[in-house]
Design an enzyme around this catalytic site. Sequence first.
Site, PDB file in Angstrom:
ATOM      1  N   ASP A 134      10.408   5.726  -9.954  1.00  0.00           N
ATOM      2  CA  ASP A 134      10.039   6.429 -11.178  1.00  0.00           C
ATOM      3  C   ASP A 134      10.812   7.729 -11.347  1.00  0.00           C
ATOM      4  OD1 ASP A 134       8.292   4.410 -11.825  1.00  0.00           O
ATOM      5  OD2 ASP A 134       6.504   5.452 -11.106  1.00  0.00           O
ATOM      6  N   SER A 154       0.822  -1.209   0.000  1.00  0.00           N
ATOM      7  CA  SER A 154       0.000   0.000   0.000  1.00  0.00           C
ATOM      8  C   SER A 154       0.861   1.266   0.000  1.00  0.00           C
ATOM      9  CB  SER A 154      -0.958  -0.044   1.193  1.00  0.00           C
ATOM     10  OG  SER A 154      -2.011   0.865   1.048  1.00  0.00           O
ATOM     11  N   LYS A 205      -0.623  -4.548  -3.253  1.00  0.00           N
ATOM     12  CA  LYS A 205      -1.955  -4.026  -2.919  1.00  0.00           C
ATOM     13  C   LYS A 205      -2.053  -2.590  -3.405  1.00  0.00           C
ATOM     14  CE  LYS A 205      -5.341  -3.083   0.692  1.00  0.00           C
ATOM     15  NZ  LYS A 205      -5.595  -1.711   0.239  1.00  0.00           N
TER      16      LYS A 205
END
Length: 686
Positions: A477, A466, A491
């Site tokens: 990224d 999460s 998740k």
Amino acid sequence: MKHLAVKSYLLALAVAVPAAYAIPPKHSVDELPELEQESQHDTASERITSYFTRYHFSGMTLDNELSEQIYDRYFEMIDYSKMFLLKEDVESASEYQHLFDDMLKSGDLDVAYDIYQSSLKRRFDRYTYALSLLDDEKPMDFSAQGDKYYYDREDAEWAKTEEELDELWQSRVKYDALNLKLAGKEWPEIVETLGKRYNSALNRLTKSKSEDVFQTLMNAFARSVEPHTSYLSPSNSERFKQNMNLELEGIGAVLQSEYDYTVIRSLVPGGPADKTGKLSPEDKIIAVGQGEGEDKEEFVDIIGMRLDDVVELIKGPKGTTVRLQVLKSSQGAGGTPSVVKVTRDKVKLEDRAAKAEVKTIEEGVYEGQKMGVIEIPGFYNNLTADVQKLIKELQSENVEGLIIDLRGNGGGALTEAIGLTGLFIDKGPVVQVSDGRGRVDVSEDKDGKVFYSGPLFVMVDRYSASASEIFAAAMQDYERALILGENTFGKGTVQQHRGLARRFDFFDEPLGSVQYTIAKFYRIDGGSTQLKGVQPDIVFPSYVEPSEWGESKEDNALPWDKIKKADFKPVNRVDDSEIEVLQTRLNKRIEKAPEFEFIFEDIERYRLEKDKTWVSLNSEERKKKEDEQKARQLERVNARLKRAGMEPVEDIEDAPEEVTEVDPYLDQALLVAMDFINGEELAANN
């Protein structure tokens, strides 16, 4: 709906009662309650159906196809091990598999109640039969070669006859007895203990409630939609609020009922259970005992017990001790239980707080170099401010770089994941959230400041989920940090919690609540964290493949997909060309590292046995396996003592903590970090 035929069949079920017992049953079948839905259940069913069909992310339709899934899952939840019901019980209700959707919409749940009533009688029959197998004057024979107990019967066929069920239960009782024998109990004590266990099961059956049926049916519905969608009974709903407010004194574990077992879904970081170091998510608690020493009470078997009652046994006043019999997740249901003592306490915010430590490399080319490590057990409110302070403290120690340790971090506040990301970038998007209807919200860091610009590394494992995945994905990224470890949990969904009660309800009993998925998280590169999780840049050895763990193993999990990429510019602190060199150097080191030799042995052993569905009922085989495990642990401890120039021990309990609590993954992460910091020189040497 035509349920009268089912009802008349179920009421006609005969319960076979053996003639004599060494341990007689303390209850009779006529004590079983006749369960009927209560006045509030039809309204609750309609409201639950409305929430799931109108607001769930998947936009699912409650039709015959989903009705079949609910029917199958309902029987699965009633008898997951296929050790209570007969094939004819299931087939007798098969004509109603396309009526479950109509039941849920209308609130007329009679068929579901009738099926459950049948299961009560079958369960009563089985535990009564189990008692008949106990003879205090005739010990069981545990010497037969090839005698097995099949604990995983998920894919097995339903038994066709009572005789087939008898055979299954003969091995089940023998398995229970052998576990007690291996724990040091003599036969008369084994008979007495199992007699209490099976009579307790009978007693629980006589106390079955209408809410038990309703909860089972609604969660069969919920889990047929998606794994993070659920119904919470009134008592579980109240417990949800208490957990959110940290009001409970207990062991600091989130428990979930999974078929007949009570499973540890997660541990509260820094809580009593977490501090033992002996409990993990997915472990199964099978018995609970109160106190220790002279105040020690017998274990109470909790297999098949409703979660409310289990929680009542486990929670208690601060400072008292509870003993848990646990089947480790790595063993499956067929291992020998271990006993874990937990001292109850209040779960304090400071126990969950991030902690910083300066790690000094003790040998090799980087000897004497210091690295800062910040362990973050959860994304709690005010985490970002705490981490700012910890970074300042570490910088004052002149550390070479910073490792953010998110291993075991199951998530928490999304705002803190965004805030934490903002400490390491000047500004830009952090995560995208889509409601599945084309609406996308981009959450950004907007302050235009970088709090820490030095070398950054993030450690993750298969329990990182999460909010942990959101932070790790953003760092990856942006090419701001190097991600180290295992593939994360996967998740990538957002849940909403809603109570079912309305202002002008006048029911005698309270209504519960529901939790359902309303959105999905997406990385700024457009890919979802759902299912795939975050794949580390530098991969460490793992017991499981990504497809064998986490969200990808859940039934009805939402799929991975991709949306439009957010507008962001990588900071280019991590170059792909460096990653291969770093991975190669790590692989070479761990090939020679003694601790990873142990890890590779354990991984190989786990993979050889992970698909095993049975356990031996031969006491010598089981004892040999346990002795081998203990000898292996002692051998490893003494190998560490030898490397440290210390004397060996004869018992692990006598070993100092520094050789029993080791963290080879972090040790190697420190070296990967130093390799990265010295990147140009390393590239030249490779």
